[in-house]
Design an enzyme around this catalytic site. Sequence first.
Site, mmCIF file in Angstrom:
data_model
loop_
_atom_site.group_PDB
_atom_site.id
_atom_site.type_symbol
_atom_site.label_atom_id
_atom_site.label_comp_id
_atom_site.label_asym_id
_atom_site.label_seq_id
_atom_site.Cartn_x
_atom_site.Cartn_y
_atom_site.Cartn_z
ATOM 1 N N CYS A 151 0.878 -1.201 -0.032
ATOM 2 C CA CYS A 151 -0.152 -0.012 -0.114
ATOM 3 C C CYS A 151 1.045 1.087 0.019
ATOM 4 O O CYS A 151 1.664 1.476 -0.970
ATOM 5 C CB CYS A 151 -1.138 -0.069 1.201
ATOM 6 S SG CYS A 151 -2.583 0.879 0.780
ATOM 7 N N HIS B 125 -3.653 -5.115 0.016
ATOM 8 C CA HIS B 125 -3.221 -5.588 1.487
ATOM 9 C C HIS B 125 -3.083 -7.130 1.545
ATOM 10 O O HIS B 125 -4.110 -7.723 2.024
ATOM 11 C CB HIS B 125 -4.018 -5.029 2.751
ATOM 12 C CG HIS B 125 -3.687 -3.491 2.861
ATOM 13 N ND1 HIS B 125 -2.768 -3.221 3.829
ATOM 14 C CD2 HIS B 125 -4.003 -2.528 2.445
ATOM 15 C CE1 HIS B 125 -2.767 -1.851 3.703
ATOM 16 N NE2 HIS B 125 -3.737 -1.585 2.779
ATOM 17 N N GLU C 94 -1.733 -9.008 3.486
ATOM 18 C CA GLU C 94 -1.513 -9.780 4.943
ATOM 19 C C GLU C 94 -2.761 -10.136 5.209
ATOM 20 O O GLU C 94 -2.935 -10.875 6.204
ATOM 21 C CB GLU C 94 -0.850 -8.690 5.717
ATOM 22 C CG GLU C 94 -1.756 -7.326 6.045
ATOM 23 C CD GLU C 94 -1.462 -6.142 5.031
ATOM 24 O OE1 GLU C 94 -1.206 -6.558 3.867
ATOM 25 O OE2 GLU C 94 -1.768 -5.077 5.356
HETATM 26 N N1 GLN Z 1 -2.232 6.618 2.527
HETATM 27 C C1 GLN Z 1 -2.285 5.895 1.423
HETATM 28 C C2 GLN Z 1 -3.542 6.027 0.515
HETATM 29 O O1 GLN Z 1 -4.410 6.467 1.102
HETATM 30 C C3 GLN Z 1 -1.859 4.455 1.750
HETATM 31 C C4 GLN Z 1 -2.933 3.769 2.208
HETATM 32 C C5 GLN Z 1 -2.445 2.534 2.909
HETATM 33 O O2 GLN Z 1 -1.192 2.341 3.136
HETATM 34 N N2 GLN Z 1 -3.256 1.634 3.506
HETATM 35 O O3 GLN Z 1 -3.528 5.905 -0.496
#
Ligand code: GLN
Length: 549
Positions: free
Chosen positions: A382, A508, A510
């Site tokens: 992410c 994600h 995970e």
């Molecule tokens: N802050 C980033 C976004 O909103 C990444 C979000 C995250 O890592 N969950 O795109």
Amino acid sequence: MTKHLFITGGVVSSLGKGLTSASIGMLLENRGLSVRMQKLDPYINVDPGTMSPYQHGEVYVLDDGSETDLDLGHYERFTHSPLSRDSNWTTGQIYKSVIDKERAGCYLGQTVQVIPHITNEIKDCIKKLEGPDVDVVITEIGGTVGDIESLPFLEAIRQFPLDVGRENCAFIHLTLVPYLKAARELKTKPTQHSVGQLREIGIQPDFIVCRTEQPISAAELGKIALFCNVPEKHVVEERDADLSIYEVPITLVERNFDQMIVEKLGLSQAKPLDLTKWRELLMRLRHPKTEVTIAVVGKYANHKDAYKSIYEALDHGGIANSANVRVLRIESETVVREETRALLEKVDGILVPGGFGDRGVEGKIDAIEIARTHGIPFFGICLGMQCAVIEYARNVMGLPEANTTECDKDTPDPVVCLMDSQRSIVDKGGTMRLGSQTTYLLAGSRSAGAYRSLEVQERHRHRYEFNYEYRDRFIDAGLIIAGASPDGKLVEVVELEEHPWFVAVQYHPEFKSKPTVPHPLFRGFITAAIRHRHGLKPGEESAIVNDDF
Ligand code: GLN
């Protein structure tokens, strides 16, 4: 008829109620029963999505996009219980729905009160999980008995047997039996008081699970039984697992807990346990063939639960590879220091997790540069993927001011920017791009190889994205766009060819890893880390480890 198991906690918070609930769920499922799990949280936020990881640990995202308590992560790792929006209720959600109904005129003429309106709403949420094919609903009540906020939830479960029959409900109370070093004694009094409080509310627990660092003697168990009004064998010791949380179910089986629950609820259809796979994963944890050190470089490295699912998934990758994974938690702001950089150069893999806001982002970018230039296996998740894109733009493509507009609104090179779909959104709760989305993978890419598939579903939680306008320039500069949304517009995976293992994903992974089914990317990352540590070429790792889990 669906049976109900209610799990409450006493004495202190952080007892591992979620883990115990998940372990019970896993054991009942293993006995051939169909289980549904849910958590009722007494706080007023509608969901934990708006809470800082410092306050609440990780926000766990489900397929349907709901942002939930991290205990649901345990439920998914231990069981197959399908989880959805109906699996995590907070006081905020319950009140919101009652107030919405009141405004809609559903209670016309009535004074709307905690009892019965709020408690009925809570009972309806619990009943939503019942079904003809559901044997047991396990409901964990967050918080500690005695908290003001949890009272309506406890009152609702007190009433529950009146609706469905006492014989169809069992109450499990989890407490702490502390060891006083100076007195060299275990203390049962806090448990007695906590159960006393529960009985004042009208709940007589059927089982008491005692969390303890030291073995509890038969005499002490007997004392707890007597004071708390439960049969002696229903006082179950749950000692701290020294190896891994995945030992908890085995600890409970050794106390015959699964069988006692089956008997209490009259689940005569239950089959015998078969823990072969579970015991094998514990064997692998106990007797690893090698070890790797993975640096997790994040902004919440000091908080033990902020990247919970990532730490678990790394362990799963270790289980898959018969390797012990040692995690080095590195606060990203410290990467400016020479000694931190030197430490990073020596690790076997670097993982940069997700996050929000600009604090620590530069440190993450620096850590990625170290991974890229030193050939250290890298896994970006992410924000970690967005940082990898920025690092490449700055240090390979010659765009020194490249950034994400989340950190620098006026950057001349916004290689990561707000998604179009996010531009008009002002509300904060539940408004990101959330939940399961399809990604098409590039044939021949490292990720396609790891997944052994060209189409995957993974969970998302973000507002910003790889800026499509820079796509061709990145490709020309050698960055591989290894995965994208089905319309090709959202970049989901980037990789590097001339690097042992450099994979960064917008989603994600995970959240979908289980100890029994390690996630392919975590498995691949740990395999690469083993190769890096031992200086092996692809394929040679099989000389050290057995990857056939
Ligand atoms: N802050 C980033 C976004 O909103 C990444 C979000 C995250 O890592 N969950 O795109």
